[in-house]
Design a protein around this motif. Sequence first.
Motif, PDB file in Angstrom:
ATOM      1  N   ASP A 112     117.348 -19.067 104.456  1.00 12.91           N
ATOM      2  CA  ASP A 112     117.527 -19.139 105.904  1.00 12.91           C
ATOM      3  C   ASP A 112     117.392 -20.570 106.416  1.00 12.91           C
ATOM      4  O   ASP A 112     118.158 -21.002 107.284  1.00 12.91           O
ATOM      5  N   LYS A 113     116.443 -21.311 105.882  1.00 11.96           N
ATOM      6  CA  LYS A 113     116.253 -22.708 106.293  1.00 11.96           C
ATOM      7  C   LYS A 113     117.469 -23.560 105.929  1.00 11.96           C
ATOM      8  O   LYS A 113     117.904 -24.397 106.716  1.00 11.96           O
TER       9      LYS A 113
ATOM     10  N   ALA B 281     114.483 -29.727 106.113  1.00  7.47           N
ATOM     11  CA  ALA B 281     114.168 -28.325 106.413  1.00  7.47           C
ATOM     12  C   ALA B 281     113.447 -27.635 105.265  1.00  7.47           C
ATOM     13  O   ALA B 281     112.630 -26.741 105.493  1.00  7.47           O
TER      14      ALA B 281
ATOM     15  N   THR C 177     120.542 -22.508 108.230  1.00  8.22           N
ATOM     16  CA  THR C 177     120.321 -22.956 109.608  1.00  8.22           C
ATOM     17  C   THR C 177     120.508 -24.464 109.737  1.00  8.22           C
ATOM     18  O   THR C 177     121.138 -24.945 110.683  1.00  8.22           O
ATOM     19  N   ALA C 178     119.997 -25.219 108.776  1.00  5.55           N
ATOM     20  CA  ALA C 178     120.095 -26.680 108.838  1.00  5.55           C
ATOM     21  C   ALA C 178     121.512 -27.185 108.591  1.00  5.55           C
ATOM     22  O   ALA C 178     121.922 -28.201 109.150  1.00  5.55           O
TER      23      ALA C 178
ATOM     24  N   ARG D  60     124.513 -25.462 109.092  1.00  2.60           N
ATOM     25  CA  ARG D  60     125.595 -24.849 109.875  1.00  2.60           C
ATOM     26  C   ARG D  60     125.820 -25.590 111.189  1.00  2.60           C
ATOM     27  O   ARG D  60     124.924 -25.712 112.002  1.00  2.60           O
TER      28      ARG D  60
END
Length: 116
Positions: free
Chosen positions: A91-92, A35, A95-96, A98
Motif C-alpha cells: 500500500d505504501k 515511504a 500510494t507513493a 501513483r
Amino acid sequence: MFCSVHGHQKTAVGNRVKQIIAVVRPHLAETVLEAIKRAPLEAITVSEVKGYGRQKSYLDEYQDTEFSEAFLPKVEIMMWVDDSRYEETLDKVVTAARSGRIGDGKVFTMPIASFQ
C-alpha cells in the motif's frame, strides 16, 4: 530455512517472504523509498531501467521522430518483505508511486520459494 510444507522461505521469525517489484518514474523513486524507509524489509535493490508499457501507443504518434523507438527511463525497486507486513508495504509503494497519469509504472508481487 526453507519451508517444505508450503514451499516458501521462512525468515528468522518463521514467516514467509514475498517479493515486491515496483517499476516507477525516476522522479518518484525517492518518494517511494522514503515511504518504505521504516518498513521491515528483508532486503532491497534499486536499479535504473528503461522500458515502456501502455504509453507505447502514445510514442507511436511520433513514428518519424527520434522518439519512435524510445524506451522511457524508469527505476526498478525490488524488495523482499515478511508476509505479515506485505499488504502494508505494498500500500505504501502504490500510494507513493501513483500520480494517476499514464506511465506511472507497474507493481508486481510474488511469493518467494527460496531466500538466503
